[in-house]
Design a protein around this motif. Structure first.
Motif, PDB file in Angstrom:
ATOM      1  N   VAL A 180       0.863  -1.175   0.000  1.00  0.00           N
ATOM      2  CA  VAL A 180       0.000   0.000   0.000  1.00  0.00           C
ATOM      3  C   VAL A 180       0.907   1.234   0.000  1.00  0.00           C
ATOM      4  CG1 VAL A 180      -1.827   1.227   1.212  1.00  0.00           C
ATOM      5  CG2 VAL A 180      -1.711  -1.276   1.341  1.00  0.00           C
ATOM      6  N   VAL A 181       0.802   2.022  -1.071  1.00  0.00           N
ATOM      7  CA  VAL A 181       1.671   3.196  -1.197  1.00  0.00           C
ATOM      8  C   VAL A 181       0.962   4.243  -2.050  1.00  0.00           C
ATOM      9  CG1 VAL A 181       2.880   2.301  -3.231  1.00  0.00           C
ATOM     10  CG2 VAL A 181       4.015   3.971  -1.787  1.00  0.00           C
ATOM     11  N   ARG A 182       1.196   5.497  -1.718  1.00  0.00           N
ATOM     12  CA  ARG A 182       0.676   6.582  -2.556  1.00  0.00           C
ATOM     13  C   ARG A 182       1.488   6.622  -3.841  1.00  0.00           C
ATOM     14  NH1 ARG A 182       0.851   9.880   2.495  1.00  0.00           N
ATOM     15  NH2 ARG A 182      -1.304   9.964   3.215  1.00  0.00           N
ATOM     16  N   HIS A 183       0.802   6.851  -4.932  1.00  0.00           N
ATOM     17  CA  HIS A 183       1.497   6.902  -6.220  1.00  0.00           C
ATOM     18  C   HIS A 183       2.602   7.953  -6.210  1.00  0.00           C
ATOM     19  CE1 HIS A 183       2.102   7.711 -10.529  1.00  0.00           C
ATOM     20  NE2 HIS A 183       1.852   6.414 -10.648  1.00  0.00           N
ATOM     21  N   SER A 184       2.371   9.060  -5.549  1.00  0.00           N
ATOM     22  CA  SER A 184       3.362  10.136  -5.507  1.00  0.00           C
ATOM     23  C   SER A 184       4.610   9.759  -4.705  1.00  0.00           C
ATOM     24  CB  SER A 184       2.741  11.407  -4.918  1.00  0.00           C
ATOM     25  OG  SER A 184       2.322  11.177  -3.578  1.00  0.00           O
TER      26      SER A 184
ATOM     27  N   ILE B 160       6.072   6.580  -4.778  1.00  0.00           N
ATOM     28  CA  ILE B 160       6.714   5.382  -5.324  1.00  0.00           C
ATOM     29  C   ILE B 160       8.206   5.598  -5.549  1.00  0.00           C
ATOM     30  CG2 ILE B 160       6.845   3.910  -7.377  1.00  0.00           C
ATOM     31  CD1 ILE B 160       3.824   3.903  -7.444  1.00  0.00           C
ATOM     32  N   ASP B 161       8.610   6.777  -6.009  1.00  0.00           N
ATOM     33  CA  ASP B 161      10.030   7.038  -6.257  1.00  0.00           C
ATOM     34  C   ASP B 161      10.879   6.907  -4.999  1.00  0.00           C
ATOM     35  OD1 ASP B 161       9.516   7.444  -8.921  1.00  0.00           O
ATOM     36  OD2 ASP B 161       9.417   9.635  -8.752  1.00  0.00           O
ATOM     37  N   SER B 162      10.286   7.099  -3.824  1.00  0.00           N
ATOM     38  CA  SER B 162      11.022   6.977  -2.569  1.00  0.00           C
ATOM     39  C   SER B 162      11.339   5.528  -2.224  1.00  0.00           C
ATOM     40  CB  SER B 162      10.210   7.581  -1.418  1.00  0.00           C
ATOM     41  OG  SER B 162       9.929   8.927  -1.661  1.00  0.00           O
ATOM     42  N   PHE B 163      10.711   4.613  -2.935  1.00  0.00           N
ATOM     43  CA  PHE B 163      10.867   3.196  -2.623  1.00  0.00           C
ATOM     44  C   PHE B 163      11.595   2.443  -3.730  1.00  0.00           C
ATOM     45  CE2 PHE B 163       7.252   4.545  -0.042  1.00  0.00           C
ATOM     46  CZ  PHE B 163       7.657   4.089   1.203  1.00  0.00           C
ATOM     47  N   ASP B 164      12.536   3.090  -4.404  1.00  0.00           N
ATOM     48  CA  ASP B 164      13.320   2.419  -5.448  1.00  0.00           C
ATOM     49  C   ASP B 164      14.013   1.176  -4.903  1.00  0.00           C
ATOM     50  OD1 ASP B 164      12.613   4.133  -7.461  1.00  0.00           O
ATOM     51  OD2 ASP B 164      14.385   5.410  -7.239  1.00  0.00           O
ATOM     52  N   TRP B 165      14.503   1.254  -3.670  1.00  0.00           N
ATOM     53  CA  TRP B 165      15.190   0.114  -3.061  1.00  0.00           C
ATOM     54  C   TRP B 165      14.257  -1.088  -2.957  1.00  0.00           C
ATOM     55  CZ3 TRP B 165      13.293  -2.059   1.390  1.00  0.00           C
ATOM     56  CH2 TRP B 165      12.355  -1.319   2.109  1.00  0.00           C
ATOM     57  N   PHE B 166      12.990  -0.836  -2.684  1.00  0.00           N
ATOM     58  CA  PHE B 166      12.044  -1.931  -2.521  1.00  0.00           C
ATOM     59  C   PHE B 166      11.649  -2.509  -3.877  1.00  0.00           C
ATOM     60  CE2 PHE B 166       7.804  -3.726  -1.738  1.00  0.00           C
ATOM     61  CZ  PHE B 166       8.189  -4.703  -0.831  1.00  0.00           C
ATOM     62  N   ILE B 167      11.508  -1.656  -4.859  1.00  0.00           N
ATOM     63  CA  ILE B 167      11.187  -2.129  -6.202  1.00  0.00           C
ATOM     64  C   ILE B 167      12.316  -3.014  -6.726  1.00  0.00           C
ATOM     65  CG2 ILE B 167      10.806  -1.370  -8.589  1.00  0.00           C
ATOM     66  CD1 ILE B 167       9.379   1.122  -7.347  1.00  0.00           C
ATOM     67  N   GLU B 168      13.561  -2.668  -6.447  1.00  0.00           N
ATOM     68  CA  GLU B 168      14.704  -3.504  -6.826  1.00  0.00           C
ATOM     69  C   GLU B 168      14.660  -4.842  -6.096  1.00  0.00           C
ATOM     70  OE1 GLU B 168      18.390  -1.403  -6.428  1.00  0.00           O
ATOM     71  OE2 GLU B 168      17.654   0.286  -7.595  1.00  0.00           O
ATOM     72  N   LEU B 169      14.290  -4.841  -4.817  1.00  0.00           N
ATOM     73  CA  LEU B 169      14.180  -6.080  -4.050  1.00  0.00           C
ATOM     74  C   LEU B 169      13.110  -6.985  -4.658  1.00  0.00           C
ATOM     75  CD1 LEU B 169      14.677  -6.977  -0.567  1.00  0.00           C
ATOM     76  CD2 LEU B 169      12.306  -7.190  -1.248  1.00  0.00           C
TER      77      LEU B 169
END
Length: 80
Positions: free
Chosen positions: A61-65, A67-76
């Motif tokens: 659950v994340v605000r679309h605005s 998402i860029d703060s979670f680059d580390w999680f997207i890589e994981l």
């Protein structure tokens, strides 16, 4: 027999997930860090050795605005 059981909150969210066959993991905000640890442990170690949970459903659950703060999680997620 209940269709769904919701239990919590817990002080240590990663403490008991491995005793259940099916797990629904919801991560949001600061709770994303323990969720990342659980995802890594299950996909990299537990499933390879046949440990529980058998099924893990992850909901982020994340605000679309934000998402860029979670680059580390997207890589994981890409790694698992």
């Amino acid at each position: 027999k209940p269709l769904i059981r919701v239990d919590g909150p817990h002080a240590a969210p990663a403490q008991t997930y491995s005793v259940y066959r099916d797990v629904m993991l919801v991560g949001s905000g600061i709770g994303l860090t323990p969720s990342a640890a659980i995802l890594s442990a299950v996909t990299r170690y537990k499933w390879k050795k046949g440990f529980q949970p058998e099924t893990l459903r992850f909901y982020w659950v994340v605000r679309h605005s934000e998402i860029d703060s979670f680059d580390w999680f997207i890589e994981l997620l890409d790694d698992v």
